[in-house]
Every structure is written in C-alpha cells, then in structure tokens.
Design an enzyme around this catalytic site. Sequence first.
Site, mmCIF file in Angstrom:
data_model
loop_
_atom_site.group_PDB
_atom_site.id
_atom_site.type_symbol
_atom_site.label_atom_id
_atom_site.label_comp_id
_atom_site.label_asym_id
_atom_site.label_seq_id
_atom_site.Cartn_x
_atom_site.Cartn_y
_atom_site.Cartn_z
ATOM 1 N N ASP A 182 0.820 -1.220 0.000
ATOM 2 C CA ASP A 182 0.000 0.000 0.000
ATOM 3 C C ASP A 182 0.850 1.265 0.000
ATOM 4 O O ASP A 182 0.427 2.309 0.503
ATOM 5 C CB ASP A 182 -0.949 0.031 1.210
ATOM 6 C CG ASP A 182 -1.782 -1.233 1.334
ATOM 7 O OD1 ASP A 182 -2.443 -1.588 0.339
ATOM 8 O OD2 ASP A 182 -1.760 -1.869 2.396
ATOM 9 N N VAL A 195 2.924 14.491 -3.393
ATOM 10 C CA VAL A 195 2.417 15.656 -2.664
ATOM 11 C C VAL A 195 0.889 15.741 -2.676
ATOM 12 O O VAL A 195 0.320 16.733 -2.227
ATOM 13 C CB VAL A 195 3.020 16.959 -3.236
ATOM 14 C CG1 VAL A 195 4.520 16.999 -3.009
ATOM 15 C CG2 VAL A 195 2.700 17.123 -4.719
ATOM 16 N N HIS A 233 -4.343 -1.691 -6.169
ATOM 17 C CA HIS A 233 -3.798 -0.379 -6.502
ATOM 18 C C HIS A 233 -4.957 0.543 -6.862
ATOM 19 O O HIS A 233 -5.862 0.152 -7.599
ATOM 20 C CB HIS A 233 -2.848 -0.453 -7.702
ATOM 21 C CG HIS A 233 -1.698 -1.383 -7.502
ATOM 22 N ND1 HIS A 233 -0.807 -1.251 -6.469
ATOM 23 C CD2 HIS A 233 -1.299 -2.469 -8.202
ATOM 24 C CE1 HIS A 233 0.099 -2.208 -6.553
ATOM 25 N NE2 HIS A 233 -0.185 -2.966 -7.589
ATOM 26 N N THR A 280 -9.105 -1.340 8.019
ATOM 27 C CA THR A 280 -8.303 -0.205 8.466
ATOM 28 C C THR A 280 -6.848 -0.632 8.571
ATOM 29 O O THR A 280 -6.532 -1.660 9.167
ATOM 30 C CB THR A 280 -8.789 0.296 9.837
ATOM 31 O OG1 THR A 280 -10.158 0.704 9.729
ATOM 32 C CG2 THR A 280 -7.956 1.483 10.305
ATOM 33 N N ARG A 281 -5.973 0.157 7.987
ATOM 34 C CA ARG A 281 -4.550 -0.167 8.048
ATOM 35 C C ARG A 281 -3.946 0.311 9.360
ATOM 36 O O ARG A 281 -4.304 1.366 9.866
ATOM 37 C CB ARG A 281 -3.812 0.491 6.876
ATOM 38 C CG ARG A 281 -4.240 -0.015 5.509
ATOM 39 C CD ARG A 281 -3.611 0.792 4.382
ATOM 40 N NE ARG A 281 -4.120 0.371 3.069
ATOM 41 C CZ ARG A 281 -4.306 1.180 2.041
ATOM 42 N NH1 ARG A 281 -4.023 2.467 2.166
ATOM 43 N NH2 ARG A 281 -4.754 0.715 0.896
#
Length: 526
Positions: A103, A503, A131, A393-394
């Site tokens: 991830d 960004v 992805h 949830t990571r």
Amino acid sequence: MFRHAFSKSSPAFLAGGSAIGGAIAGLMWSGERNTSSSTACDSSEPSNQSVIGLLQELSRKVNNLESLVGGNPGSFPARSTSSVTKSGTQYGIDIVLGAQWGDEGKGKLVDLLSQDYDVCARVAGGSNAGHTIVVQGKKYKFHLLPSGVLNPNATCVIGNGVVIHIPSFLNELDSLEASGVDYQGRVYISDRAHLVFDFHQEVDGRQEDRLGRHKIGTTKKGIGPAYSSKINRNGLRVGDLQNWDHFERRFRELCTHHERSYEGLKIDVDNQLAFYKTVAERVNSMTIDTIDYTNKQFEAGKRILVEGANATMLDIDFGTYPYVTSSNPSVGSVLTGLGVSPGKLRGIYGTVKAYCTRVGEGPFPTELPLDEGTPGEHLSQVGAEYGTTTGRTRRCGWLDIPQMKYSALINGFTSINLTKVDVFTGMPEVKIGKAYLHNGKYLSSMPASLDVLSNVGVEYEVLPGWSEDISNCKKFEELPENCQKYILRVQELLGIPIRWIGVGPNRADVIDRGEGWDLATAGTNQ
C-alpha cells in the site's frame, strides 16, 4: 546520468578495469617487496603502517576510477545495468517495487511512468494486491491488471509468477471497459500462470478461521492455497484451458484431492466446469507465451516496466514470516515471474510511504495507536488508510529506517519514490525510526525472530512539521523548508536518491527530480 548508461563495452569500463588491475597489482608487488626485505627480527608495526599506506593508495586509485566512470566522485553510485542493442541504443527493464508492507503507492508511479513505456507487466501475487489510481478525479482500482493498462499505447503482460482467479480477472476487465478504457488486444496472460479456483478461496478462509487469534490476516483470496497447489505439482495453469479434455480431467482430480483433504468441503464440479467452458475462448484469446514475447520485446528495444505487487516485508522468504504473502514480491520475482535474465534489469525503484502502514497481523516496530487526537489517527484519517482489496483499516506508524535499509539491501534500489508526504501537513512534528534496540543493544540487521522484532525498542529522531498545503508544489524548492529537511534527512539516512515525491492523491501530484538527482545534488533544483 552517465552512470546509468555505463556499459561493459565502453572505453571507460576498459580503462577502469585497467586502473583497478593496476592498483591491485601494485599492492601485491609492494607486499611481495616488503615481505622479501623483512627479517624475522622485524617488528610488526612498520609492516602494519606499510599496509595502511598501500590501502590508502588503493583507495585513491579507486576514487580516481569512480571519477572516471561517474563524472562526480561525490555523487551516489547508481547501478548501471542497461543493455545495449546492436545499433548502440541503451535500454532495460525498469521495476517499481514496494519497500515496506504494501500500500505504498506503487500503482500511482507505474501509472505516471507507464505513459512512456511499451510494455507493463505483473510478475507475482494475485488478486490480493490492490492499486488505486486517480485520473481527472476518477478512481480506478486494480487487483490483477497492471496499472499501465491506462496507457492506450502500452501492452500489459501478466507473467507466469502470478496466480489468476479467472472470474475476478474478467470482472476487472469488464469494469475497465465500462469506464471507457479500451483494453482489447493489449492484455496478455502467461500460459504458465497458475489458476486460483473458488475452492482455493474457501480453503483460505477455513485455514484463517482455524488459526483463531493466531491468524495470518490473509485477504482470503485463495492465494496461499493456489501457490500450494503449484508447489504440490497438482495445480492447473492458464494454458491448460487450451486443451479442454485435459483441463476437465485435471480439474476433477484437483477437486477430489481437496474434498478428501478438507472435511466438509463440497465443490460443485459440474457447475465450475460449465463456467470455465463458457469463458475458455475469451481467456485463450489473451493467452500467450509471455516469456518469448517479453524477451522479443526487449531485443526489439521496447521499454518494459514491471509493476511489483505487495512488498518486500510481505515476501515469503524475506518478510515477517509467517505473517507474509505466499510469493516473492522482491526483485527476484522479476526474473522468475517474467522469465528474463538479470542482465536485462535497469532501474529498481523502491516505493516508500513517508510513514508506515500494515494490513493484517505481524510485528510492526514503529506502530502508533489510532486513538482520537493522536498522530496515528491523523495518519489514518488524512491518509485514508483503508485496504483497497479488503477495506480493512490499516495499522499506521512512523517511517522505519532499519526496515527500509533491509529492503534496500535485498532489492538494490537505484531510486526512491517517497509517497504521501502531504499527509504530514498540519502535524507539529514528525518522527523517523532510526535504529532498533534489543536488551539494551543496537541491532545491526533485521532480526528473523518475530519474538525479537516484536520486542525491539525504536530510537526516534524528531523533526519539526509544517502547516502549508504542498499539493500544488511542482519543484522541490517550492516545498516548505521543514518538508525539505524531512525528505533530505530520509535520503541521508537511506543513502539512496529520492527521485519522486508524492504531494497529493491525484495523478499529477508528484515532484519528479529527474534521473540526474543524486546525493551530491540534493537540495538543488534539477
């Protein structure tokens, strides 16, 4: 940039070889001369001093060689693995790999790079990978297909190292077509790739449930059981669908084997066979010898990009075993999962999230609590850290330098893609995990023992955060000063050039420092 193009047949290489040979020969000659002139009564000190002097001289000669072949002896020595065609054109296979626990944002870089490549490939894993690409505000989610399929001029190869669940694969193609992406004639599957069947997925779920609180945390996509069939030599491959009688016989045998091995498992064999007979022609139209195809594309001078799945710390050999996937998501999978030789590899791009995340169980040294108002909650919420494949949830934590150095050691990264730096915006401070300690002692390498890794202490370095929005920054010097300091510090600790800086979430939200940005030019605008 000269180093990237450096060839073994070049005059610089030949001159460099002569320089090294001369330095070593001089060292040997001097050593022999000093030995022959010494006596048994000579003290060891002058001998040690002469050896030190000889080593210093050798070091100077090697530095001169570095200057000869690299132009700038202070720059980071990038690997030169490009090949040369008969016409003198340099080319090679570039690779995007996950450097942490997955991830990291590999797909976004692949999407960005693939616009300039002729072939994009997947080499390992299966539909357990995920992805997400955002193009003009539209999200595309990939599990089996390379993200490069969004480039209308690129062909996409699913290599022999991938395990394919045909229903999921066809659904992904149909979803892509419904989104307006024309993939026809551009997607090829290896005839040697193994198949994942529905009963593999059921077995996967059963095995997880049986482990209870000791579960691995798999995606239950049948990846492990499918690779088990492959290793047990009773699995079926995509190419088997080209001979229906053979496929049907082998499929029935495999179903019988699994029903006998797993109590209560019932497989509707006839229904499954009816499905595969219906889709066989469609699958066969995309099935080719991808080893032959890929190597011929390479020899023709085509640019090839490999999209890694999962990540090094989930590697069956190098990861936090047994909390790993069932394949090798490290650089070796490119050779075994695509069928190319090592000399054809060129750039190896390690994708690193500016902080760490992990889905599933297993040690996580820099893990943070996700409680309200904590840095962990900020990373989770602002970073939208939910699994593409599972929706889970990571787990979140600070960047882990010892883990990153381990990953770089295995893969030989030539450049780093640092993603999701924007997630730090608004945090008063950010931390970098610099070292592991166990029983009061620094660890010099990544421990294989999960007991040790689960109980290491982490030495952190604290840097000031920033509040400015960086999503519109297009150049490094446009970033806030504290953001620049963070990036440069990470680069310094890793000793690898950070070329790309993420960004923002969109396709264009990437600062590309260019191929020439190395450690010597850090902090300058390229």
